[in-house]
Design a protein around this motif. Sequence first.
Motif, PDB file in Angstrom:
ATOM      1  N   ASP A   1       1.508   7.161  -4.136  1.00 39.81           N
ATOM      2  CA  ASP A   1       0.404   7.785  -4.845  1.00 39.81           C
ATOM      3  C   ASP A   1      -0.849   7.733  -3.984  1.00 39.81           C
ATOM      4  O   ASP A   1      -1.501   6.704  -3.887  1.00 39.81           O
ATOM      5  CB  ASP A   1       0.186   7.070  -6.187  1.00 39.81           C
ATOM      6  CG  ASP A   1      -0.884   7.720  -7.028  1.00 39.81           C
ATOM      7  OD1 ASP A   1      -1.129   7.212  -8.120  1.00 39.81           O
ATOM      8  OD2 ASP A   1      -1.476   8.728  -6.596  1.00 39.81           O
TER       9      ASP A   1
ATOM     10  N   ARG B   1       0.824  -1.222   0.000  1.00 36.06           N
ATOM     11  CA  ARG B   1       0.000   0.000   0.000  1.00 36.06           C
ATOM     12  C   ARG B   1       0.850   1.261   0.000  1.00 36.06           C
ATOM     13  O   ARG B   1       0.354   2.359  -0.215  1.00 36.06           O
ATOM     14  CB  ARG B   1      -0.882   0.052   1.261  1.00 36.06           C
ATOM     15  CG  ARG B   1      -2.127  -0.750   1.220  1.00 36.06           C
ATOM     16  CD  ARG B   1      -3.051  -0.404   2.386  1.00 36.06           C
ATOM     17  NE  ARG B   1      -2.407  -0.336   3.680  1.00 36.06           N
ATOM     18  CZ  ARG B   1      -2.297  -1.343   4.528  1.00 36.06           C
ATOM     19  NH1 ARG B   1      -2.784  -2.523   4.229  1.00 36.06           N
ATOM     20  NH2 ARG B   1      -1.700  -1.174   5.687  1.00 36.06           N
ATOM     21  N   GLY B   2       2.137   1.133   0.335  1.00 40.34           N
ATOM     22  CA  GLY B   2       3.008   2.309   0.410  1.00 40.34           C
ATOM     23  C   GLY B   2       3.173   2.840   1.816  1.00 40.34           C
ATOM     24  O   GLY B   2       3.686   3.932   2.021  1.00 40.34           O
TER      25      GLY B   2
ATOM     26  N   THR C   1       6.682   4.304  -4.411  1.00 39.30           N
ATOM     27  CA  THR C   1       5.375   4.658  -4.972  1.00 39.30           C
ATOM     28  C   THR C   1       4.482   5.174  -3.858  1.00 39.30           C
ATOM     29  O   THR C   1       3.969   4.414  -3.064  1.00 39.30           O
ATOM     30  CB  THR C   1       4.702   3.444  -5.639  1.00 39.30           C
ATOM     31  OG1 THR C   1       5.057   2.270  -4.934  1.00 39.30           O
ATOM     32  CG2 THR C   1       5.042   3.308  -7.072  1.00 39.30           C
TER      33      THR C   1
ATOM     34  N   ARG D   1      -0.411  -0.506  -4.744  1.00 34.28           N
ATOM     35  CA  ARG D   1       0.402   0.410  -5.527  1.00 34.28           C
ATOM     36  C   ARG D   1       1.801  -0.136  -5.797  1.00 34.28           C
ATOM     37  O   ARG D   1       2.497   0.372  -6.629  1.00 34.28           O
ATOM     38  CB  ARG D   1       0.502   1.746  -4.796  1.00 34.28           C
ATOM     39  CG  ARG D   1      -0.813   2.477  -4.729  1.00 34.28           C
ATOM     40  CD  ARG D   1      -0.639   3.826  -4.078  1.00 34.28           C
ATOM     41  NE  ARG D   1      -0.631   3.792  -2.632  1.00 34.28           N
ATOM     42  CZ  ARG D   1      -1.712   3.666  -1.884  1.00 34.28           C
ATOM     43  NH1 ARG D   1      -2.876   3.512  -2.429  1.00 34.28           N
ATOM     44  NH2 ARG D   1      -1.638   3.680  -0.581  1.00 34.28           N
ATOM     45  N   ASN D   2       2.207  -1.144  -5.057  1.00 34.70           N
ATOM     46  CA  ASN D   2       3.573  -1.633  -5.189  1.00 34.70           C
ATOM     47  C   ASN D   2       3.550  -3.163  -5.221  1.00 34.70           C
ATOM     48  O   ASN D   2       4.033  -3.828  -4.327  1.00 34.70           O
ATOM     49  CB  ASN D   2       4.411  -1.116  -4.012  1.00 34.70           C
ATOM     50  CG  ASN D   2       5.892  -1.353  -4.216  1.00 34.70           C
ATOM     51  OD1 ASN D   2       6.309  -1.993  -5.166  1.00 34.70           O
ATOM     52  ND2 ASN D   2       6.691  -0.837  -3.302  1.00 34.70           N
TER      53      ASN D   2
ATOM     54  N   ARG E   1      -4.514   7.017  -5.899  1.00 36.02           N
ATOM     55  CA  ARG E   1      -4.958   5.691  -6.341  1.00 36.02           C
ATOM     56  C   ARG E   1      -5.275   4.805  -5.154  1.00 36.02           C
ATOM     57  O   ARG E   1      -4.543   4.768  -4.174  1.00 36.02           O
ATOM     58  CB  ARG E   1      -3.862   5.020  -7.161  1.00 36.02           C
ATOM     59  CG  ARG E   1      -3.745   5.568  -8.542  1.00 36.02           C
ATOM     60  CD  ARG E   1      -2.688   4.890  -9.368  1.00 36.02           C
ATOM     61  NE  ARG E   1      -2.523   3.480  -9.041  1.00 36.02           N
ATOM     62  CZ  ARG E   1      -1.413   2.811  -9.305  1.00 36.02           C
ATOM     63  NH1 ARG E   1      -0.404   3.402  -9.853  1.00 36.02           N
ATOM     64  NH2 ARG E   1      -1.325   1.541  -9.012  1.00 36.02           N
TER      65      ARG E   1
END
Length: 113
Positions: A39, A12-13, A37, A46-47, A42
Amino acid sequence: MHAVEFLAALRRGTTLVAPCTPTKPTWRAWVAITSPTRDRERLGLRNRALELIWVTREWDPDYVANDLCWAEGDGMATLERTTTTGEEELLDLAERYGGRLAFCYPWHTDFPG
């Protein structure tokens, strides 16, 4: 941290941290894992590839006590910076810091960064 939550947070970052051994006797040291990443627009994963940045830093306790840990060079020293890609590399490096169980969300710790 449970394996599923550990991997999901990093995908999820979300940054995760774990305490580690400082090089200076009275200082505090932490390793932080983060994703390149970040972001926030979004939703979802994400990763997927788990491309991660690992930064090990230590902090002067006087700077931590006075809440001065806000910029490079202010009571902080970067000990190491590395990257990993994929779950196997992630878990191998995590073992160096006590395994996934040693990691937690920064807001549940006294992580100064």
